[in-house]
Scaffold this motif. Structure first.
Motif, PDB file in Angstrom:
ATOM      1  N   MET B  83      91.658  65.228  84.953  1.00 23.11           N
ATOM      2  CA  MET B  83      92.299  64.494  84.128  1.00 23.11           C
ATOM      3  C   MET B  83      93.662  64.062  84.712  1.00 23.11           C
ATOM      4  O   MET B  83      93.950  62.617  85.023  1.00 23.11           O
ATOM      5  CB  MET B  83      93.147  64.681  82.671  1.00 23.11           C
ATOM      6  N   PRO B  84      94.969  64.261  85.904  1.00 23.94           N
ATOM      7  CA  PRO B  84      95.253  64.277  86.620  1.00 23.94           C
ATOM      8  C   PRO B  84      95.205  62.880  87.630  1.00 23.94           C
ATOM      9  O   PRO B  84      94.946  62.244  87.547  1.00 23.94           O
ATOM     10  CB  PRO B  84      96.674  64.877  86.994  1.00 23.94           C
ATOM     11  N   LEU B  85      93.856  63.415  87.305  1.00 23.48           N
ATOM     12  CA  LEU B  85      93.606  62.511  89.640  1.00 23.48           C
ATOM     13  C   LEU B  85      92.859  61.567  88.770  1.00 23.48           C
ATOM     14  O   LEU B  85      93.323  60.283  89.814  1.00 23.48           O
ATOM     15  CB  LEU B  85      92.365  63.538  89.836  1.00 23.48           C
ATOM     16  N   LEU B  86      92.432  61.112  87.921  1.00 23.29           N
ATOM     17  CA  LEU B  86      91.962  60.213  87.123  1.00 23.29           C
ATOM     18  C   LEU B  86      92.914  59.275  86.503  1.00 23.29           C
ATOM     19  O   LEU B  86      93.332  57.721  86.651  1.00 23.29           O
ATOM     20  CB  LEU B  86      91.273  60.609  85.859  1.00 23.29           C
ATOM     21  N   PHE B  87      94.320  60.135  85.877  1.00 22.40           N
ATOM     22  CA  PHE B  87      95.690  59.036  85.831  1.00 22.40           C
ATOM     23  C   PHE B  87      95.450  58.425  87.260  1.00 22.40           C
ATOM     24  O   PHE B  87      96.481  57.417  86.690  1.00 22.40           O
ATOM     25  CB  PHE B  87      96.284  60.237  84.899  1.00 22.40           C
ATOM     26  N   ALA B  88      95.906  59.411  87.923  1.00 22.46           N
ATOM     27  CA  ALA B  88      96.348  58.853  89.050  1.00 22.46           C
ATOM     28  C   ALA B  88      96.160  57.264  89.745  1.00 22.46           C
ATOM     29  O   ALA B  88      96.680  56.868  90.037  1.00 22.46           O
ATOM     30  CB  ALA B  88      96.111  60.159  90.616  1.00 22.46           C
ATOM     31  N   LEU B  89      94.904  57.297  88.964  1.00 28.51           N
ATOM     32  CA  LEU B  89      93.646  56.010  89.473  1.00 28.51           C
ATOM     33  C   LEU B  89      93.903  55.113  88.417  1.00 28.51           C
ATOM     34  O   LEU B  89      94.590  53.797  89.096  1.00 28.51           O
ATOM     35  CB  LEU B  89      92.132  55.969  89.515  1.00 28.51           C
ATOM     36  N   MET B  90      94.193  55.143  87.015  1.00 28.60           N
ATOM     37  CA  MET B  90      94.863  54.824  86.302  1.00 28.60           C
ATOM     38  C   MET B  90      96.212  54.111  86.695  1.00 28.60           C
ATOM     39  O   MET B  90      96.807  53.149  86.261  1.00 28.60           O
ATOM     40  CB  MET B  90      94.539  55.118  85.205  1.00 28.60           C
ATOM     41  N   ASN B  91      97.055  54.661  87.111  1.00 28.32           N
ATOM     42  CA  ASN B  91      98.512  54.480  87.514  1.00 28.32           C
ATOM     43  C   ASN B  91      98.974  53.663  88.078  1.00 28.32           C
ATOM     44  O   ASN B  91      99.018  52.334  88.023  1.00 28.32           O
ATOM     45  CB  ASN B  91      99.155  55.414  87.648  1.00 28.32           C
ATOM     46  N   ALA B  92      98.011  53.918  89.318  1.00 32.97           N
ATOM     47  CA  ALA B  92      97.285  53.482  90.385  1.00 32.97           C
ATOM     48  C   ALA B  92      97.452  51.417  90.072  1.00 32.97           C
ATOM     49  O   ALA B  92      97.724  50.734  90.796  1.00 32.97           O
ATOM     50  CB  ALA B  92      96.892  53.991  91.554  1.00 32.97           C
ATOM     51  N   VAL B  93      96.277  51.569  89.242  1.00 32.66           N
ATOM     52  CA  VAL B  93      95.089  50.033  89.027  1.00 32.66           C
ATOM     53  C   VAL B  93      95.742  49.272  88.320  1.00 32.66           C
ATOM     54  O   VAL B  93      94.948  48.609  88.032  1.00 32.66           O
ATOM     55  CB  VAL B  93      93.858  49.679  90.299  1.00 32.66           C
ATOM     56  N   LEU B  94      95.387  49.928  87.608  1.00 27.31           N
ATOM     57  CA  LEU B  94      95.326  50.008  86.201  1.00 27.31           C
ATOM     58  C   LEU B  94      96.146  47.835  86.199  1.00 27.31           C
ATOM     59  O   LEU B  94      95.832  47.265  85.473  1.00 27.31           O
ATOM     60  CB  LEU B  94      94.947  50.406  84.547  1.00 27.31           C
ATOM     61  N   PRO B  95      97.938  48.227  86.443  1.00 25.01           N
ATOM     62  CA  PRO B  95      98.319  47.436  85.636  1.00 25.01           C
ATOM     63  C   PRO B  95      98.021  46.104  86.399  1.00 25.01           C
ATOM     64  O   PRO B  95      97.908  45.639  86.122  1.00 25.01           O
ATOM     65  CB  PRO B  95      99.979  48.340  85.857  1.00 25.01           C
ATOM     66  N   LEU B  96      97.407  46.491  87.922  1.00 21.35           N
ATOM     67  CA  LEU B  96      97.366  45.628  88.957  1.00 21.35           C
ATOM     68  C   LEU B  96      96.116  45.120  88.466  1.00 21.35           C
ATOM     69  O   LEU B  96      95.489  43.328  88.907  1.00 21.35           O
ATOM     70  CB  LEU B  96      97.305  45.735  90.747  1.00 21.35           C
ATOM     71  N   GLN B  97      95.331  45.258  88.415  1.00 16.85           N
ATOM     72  CA  GLN B  97      93.902  45.035  88.236  1.00 16.85           C
ATOM     73  C   GLN B  97      94.115  43.922  86.831  1.00 16.85           C
ATOM     74  O   GLN B  97      93.658  43.329  86.387  1.00 16.85           O
ATOM     75  CB  GLN B  97      92.949  46.122  87.208  1.00 16.85           C
ATOM     76  N   ILE B  98      95.698  44.206  85.644  1.00 14.85           N
ATOM     77  CA  ILE B  98      94.930  42.891  84.653  1.00 14.85           C
ATOM     78  C   ILE B  98      96.386  41.991  84.615  1.00 14.85           C
ATOM     79  O   ILE B  98      96.806  41.751  84.159  1.00 14.85           O
ATOM     80  CB  ILE B  98      95.606  43.624  83.146  1.00 14.85           C
TER      81      ILE B  98
END
Lengths: 109, 618
Positions: B83-98
Motif C-alpha cells: 500500500m505505501p509503495l503504491l501511495f509513493a507512486l500516486m503521490n509522486a506522479v498523480l498530481p503531475l499527471q493532471i
C-alpha cells in the motif's frame, strides 16, 4: 454602448435568477409541507395501532422519500455540479445495502 | 525560497524538512522509504519461512515463532509495504499527471503518511514486547480473540491507526482528481494511472470502513470484555470473516488497479503507440471495482454458507475475469505493431502479462466453489495469490519506481543492473511459487510450520526455497543500484524516456510548485500531442502569476504520535492508562491547534518565478 448592453444583460440575468430563486423557494416550501405530512402520517399509523406488518414498511418508505427530499431539495443535489456527490452517495448505499443484505440472508437468518 | 539555500542542508534541517513537509513529492519519498523498509522486513520474514520449510521436520524456527513470522509476513507485505509503495507512486506522479500544483489537502496528505508510519511501527514493536500477532494476517475469530499475550492487540490497534491514514490518503486523491485537473484535462483524457488510482481510492473509501468496524469489534472483544464474536453470549464468529473480507477483497483490487495503471503508462511509452482501447480500459477498471464488492464470500466457500450463496459468489467471481481479460488484450494490442524498446520498466511489464494471466487462471479455478473445497487452505491458494500479488502488484511497483525514478529524484537507475534485478527476481519468483501449485494439489496445507518426510513434498519445497534466495539477491541488486545511482547523482533531463504524459513536460525533479503556469491539455497523452503537432512544449493556460502554496507543519506528526502513544495505554491498561490520557491529549490538542490557528499559506511571487527559467523539461 458597451455599458448599455452590459446593463441589459445584467438585468436579464437578474430576472433569470430571481425567477429561479422563486421556483426554488416554492419547491422547498412544498417539500417541507410534504415532509411534515409524512411525519404526521407515520405518527398517525402508530397512534391508530394499525397492524405492524403494514406500518413498518410504510414508515420505511416514507423515511426513504424524506431522505431524498432532504438531499435533493434542501442540500441542492438537484442542481448542476452535484454528479460526483450523487455517484459517491449511491455507490456507498450500494456497498452498504449489499453488505447488510448478504449478512441478513446468509448469517443471521 | 531560492534553490541555492537548500544546497548545503545539514542532517538536522533535512530531518526537520521531512518531518514537517506537506509537499506531495516529499511525502512520496517518505512513503517510498517507509514502504521499502517494511518491504525488506517482510522479505526477511519470507526468507525465514522458506528456510524453515527447506527440509522436512525442520527445527530452524519454533512453531510459535513460525506463526508470528507467517502472520507478520502477510500483514507487513499488504498493509505496510504494498500500500505505501503504491501511495509513493500516486503521490509522486498523480498530481503531475493532471497538471496540479499539489494534492487537494496537503496537510491531510502528510497526516495520512504519519498515521501509516506510526501504525506500522506500533505493529512491529510487538516483536520486542513478548510476541508478535500469531493468528494469521486474516486474524479469524475465535482464534484471534483467544490468542494469548498482546500480539493480536498490536495487530488490531496498529492496523486501526494505519487504516485511518489509508482512508485519508484515499479521500485526498478522490478530491484531487475531481477538483484539481488542469484546463482541458477532461476525465476521458486522464492518464490510465490517474484513472486506476482514482478508482482504487473509491474502493478505499468504501472498503476500509468495514475493516475499521471489524478491528473495533476485535479490540473490544479482546480488551474490554465484549462478546461480538462469542456465540455463547449471542455473538457470531463468522461476522469477523465477513467484515474482514468485505474489506479484504476490495483491498486486493486497491493493490492491483494502480499496478494495472503503471503498466498502462509503461507499455504505450515504450511501444511508442497510444494505449489501445483507452475507453474500454477505463470501463474495465470501473467494472472490476464494481464487481470487487460482491465477491468477498469466495474466501469463505467452506464456511457453510449454503449452495445458493456459494453459487452466486462463484459466478460473480468468474465475471471479474472478463474486464481483466479486456485489459490483458488491450496491453497486447498496444504492443502489436509498436516500436518496442526493451527498457527495464518495459521488461517488467512484459514479464507481468503472462505471470498475471497464470494467477488469473488459477483464480477462476478457485472461484469454482465445488473445486475450492479441495484447494481451500492448501499451497495452491498460496501460489495463486503470490502470482497475482507479486506477479502483478510487486512487478508493477518496481516497473513504476524505475520508470518514475527520474521524475522523483532526477537520476536514472542503471539499466544493466535493473535487468539483472528483473531476471533474478522473475526466475526466482517462478521457481518459488510455480511448484507451490503442485504442493497444494499434493495436499500440503498452508500455514503449517513443518511437514513430514516421505510424502513427496521434500524436493519441491527445496526448489521453492532456492527460488526465494534468487528473489532476495535480485532485491539486493536493486538496493545496490539505488545507492550507487544516488551516490553518483548524475542528473538527467526532464523527459529521459521520450514519454507521452504531462509529468514529463516539467524538470526532474520538479520545482516545489510543479507547474510554473497551469498547462493547457489538448488531448490524451498531452506531451506526445505537443511533440507531434506543436513545438514539444506544453502551452500554458494562464499568464505567469503568483502561486499560492501551503505552509509546512509539524501538526500531522504530532496527531499521529498521540494516537501511537494512546495505543499502548489502551492495550496495557492499569497504570498505563496515563499513556492513553497523554496520547489522546496530544492528538486532540494538535487537532484543536490546527482548527483554531488560521493558516492561509504563502505566495511565491511572479518576480521570483521569472528568474527560474521557463519551467519546461529541457
Amino acid at each position: 454602448m458597451a455599458d448599455h448592453t452590459n446593463s441589459v444583460e445584467n438585468s436579464e440575468k437578474h430576472e433569470f435568477y430571481k425567477k429561479k430563486h422563486r421556483e426554488q423557494m416554492k419547491h422547498q416550501v412544498v417539500t417541507f409541507v410534504m415532509m411534515i405530512a409524512f411525519t404526521l402520517i407515520a405518527f398517525g399509523l402508530v397512534i391508530a395501532e394499525v397492524s405492524a406488518m403494514f406500518t413498518i414498511p410504510i414508515i420505511l418508505v416514507l423515511a426513504a422519500v424524506q431522505v431524498l427530499f432532504q438531499l435533493y431539495y434542501f442540500m441542492h443535489m438537484n442542481e448542476e455540479g452535484h454528479q460526483w456527490p450523487a455517484v459517491m452517495i449511491y455507490s456507498g448505499i450500494f456497498a452498504a445495502v449489499l453488505t447488510i443484505l448478504a449478512l441478513t440472508t446468509i448469517t443471521w437468518w | 525560497m531560492s534553490t541555492t539555500a537548500n544546497q548545503k542542508a545539514g542532517i538536522g534541517s533535512v530531518l526537520w524538512d521531512y518531518l514537517t513537509t506537506v509537499d506531495h513529492k516529499k511525502i512520496a519519498i517518505l512513503y517510498l522509504i517507509g514502504g521499502m523498509f517494511f518491504f525488506l522486513v517482510g522479505g526477511l520474514q519470507a526468507m525465514l519461512i522458506r528456510i524453515q520449510l527447506i527440509v522436512p521436520e525442520n527445527e530452524f524456527l519454533s512453531a510459535q515463532f513460525y506463526n508470528e513470522v507467517l502472520t507478520m509476513h502477510g500483514t507487513t507485505m499488504i498493509f505496510l509495504a504494498a500500500m505505501p509503495l503504491l501511495f509513493a507512486l500516486m503521490n509522486a506522479v498523480l498530481p503531475l499527471q493532471i497538471g496540479a500544483r499539489d494534492v487537494a489537502f496537503p496537510f491531510v496528505n502528510a497526516l495520512g503518511f504519519w498515521l501509516f508510519f506510526f501504525g506500522g511501527i506500533f505493529l512491529n514493536i510487538s516483536w520486542f514486547t513478548g510476541g508478535a500477532p500469531d493468528a494469521g494476517w486474516t486474524a479469524y475469530a475465535p482464534l484471534s480473540v483467544f490468542s494469548e499475550g498482546h500480539g493480536v492487540d498490536y495487530y488490531s490497534i496498529g492496523l486501526q491507526i494505519a487504516g485511518f491514514g489509508t482512508l485519508m490518503a484515499g479521500i485526498n486523491f478522490l478530491v484531487t482528481v475531481i477538483n484539481m485537473r488542469a484546463p482541458g484535462m477532461t476525465y476521458m483524457r486522464m492518464p490510465l494511472f490517474t484513472w486506476t488510482s482514482f478508482i482504487a481510492s473509491v474502493l478505499i473509501l468504501f472498503a476500509f470502513p468495514a475493516l475499521t468496524v471489524g478491528l473495533f469489534l476485535l479490540t473490544f472483544d479482546r480488551l474490554f470484555g465484549a462478546n461480538f464474536f462469542n456465540p455463547d453470549m449471542g455473538g457470531n464468529a463468522i461476522i469477523w470473516e465477513h467484515l474482514f473480507w468485505i474489506f479484504g477483497h476490495p483491498e486486493v483490487y486497491i493493490l492491483i488497479l494502480p499496478a494495472f495503471g503503471v503498466f498502462s503508462e509503461v507499455i504505450p511509452a515504450f511501444a511508442k503507440k497510444r494505449l489501445f482501447g483507452y475507453s474500454s480500459m477505463v470501463f474495465a477498471t470501473i467494472l472490476i471495482a464494481f464487481l470487487g464488492f460482491m465477491v468477498w464470500a469466495h474466501h469463505m466457500f467452506t464456511v457453510g454458507l449454503g449452495p445458493i450463496a456459494n453459487s452466486i459468489f462463484a459466478v460473480a467471481t468468474m465475471a471479474i475475469a472478463v474486464p481483466t481479460g479486456i485489459k490483458i488484450f488491450n496491453w497486447l494490442f498496444t504492443l502489436w505493431g509498436g516500436q518496442i524498446r526493451m527498457t527495464s520498466p518495459m521488461v517488467f511489464a512484459l514479464g507481468f502479462i503472462p505471470t498475471f494471466t497464470i494467477g488469473g487462471m488459477t483464480g477462476v479455478m478457485l472461484a469454482s466453489a465445488a473445486a475450492d473445497f479441495q484447494y481451500h487452505d492448501s499451497y495452491f491458494v498460496v501460489a495463486h495469490f503470490h502470482y497475482v500479488i507479486v506477479g502483478g502488484v510487486v512487478l508493477g511497483i518496481f516497473a513504476g519506481l524505475i520508470y518514475w525514478w527520474p521524475k522523483m529524484f532526477g537520476t536514472l537507475l542503471n539499466e544493466k543492473l535493473n535487468h539483472w534485478f528483473f531476471w533474478l527476481f522473475f526466475i526466482g519468483f517462478h521457481l518459488t511459487f510455480f511448484l507451490q501449485h503442485f504442493l497444494g494439489l499434493m495436499g500440503m496445507p498452508r500455514r503449517y510450520w513443518t511437514y513430514l518426510e516421505g510424502q513427496n513434498l521434500d524436493l519441491f519445497n527445496l526448489i521453492s526455497t532456492i527460488g526465494a534466495f534468487f528473489m532476495a539477491v535480485g532485491t539486493l541488486v536493486f538496493l545496490y543500484n539505488v545507492v550507487k545511482t544516488q551516490m553518483k547523482g548524475e542528473k538527467v533531463s526532464g523527459d529521459p524516456w521520450d514519454a507521452r504524459t504531462l509529468e514529463w513536460s516539467i524538470p526532474s525533479p520538479p520545482p516545489f510548485y510543479n507547474f510554473k503556469q497551469e498547462p493547457l491539455v489538448r488531448g490524451l497523452d498531452p506531451l506526445w500531442i505537443e511533440k507531434m503537432q506543436g513545438n514539444g512544449k506544453i502551452q500554458p493556460a494562464e499568464p505567469l502569476g503568483d502561486i499560492h502554496m501551503p505552509n509546512r507543519s509539524l501538526t500531522p506528526f504530532m496527531i499521529s504520535l498521540g494516537l501511537f502513544i494512546a495505543g499502548f495505554g489502551i492495550m496495557y491498561q492499569g497504570g498505563m492508562w496515563v499513556l492513553a490520557g497523554i496520547g489522546f491529549a496530544t492528538t486532540l490538542g494538535s487537532m484543536l491547534y490546527r482548527s483554531l490557528k488560521d493558516d492561509i499559506g504563502y505566495h511565491v511571487h511572479k518576480e521570483e518565478l521569472e528568474e527560474e527559467g521557463d519551467g519546461s523539461n529541457g
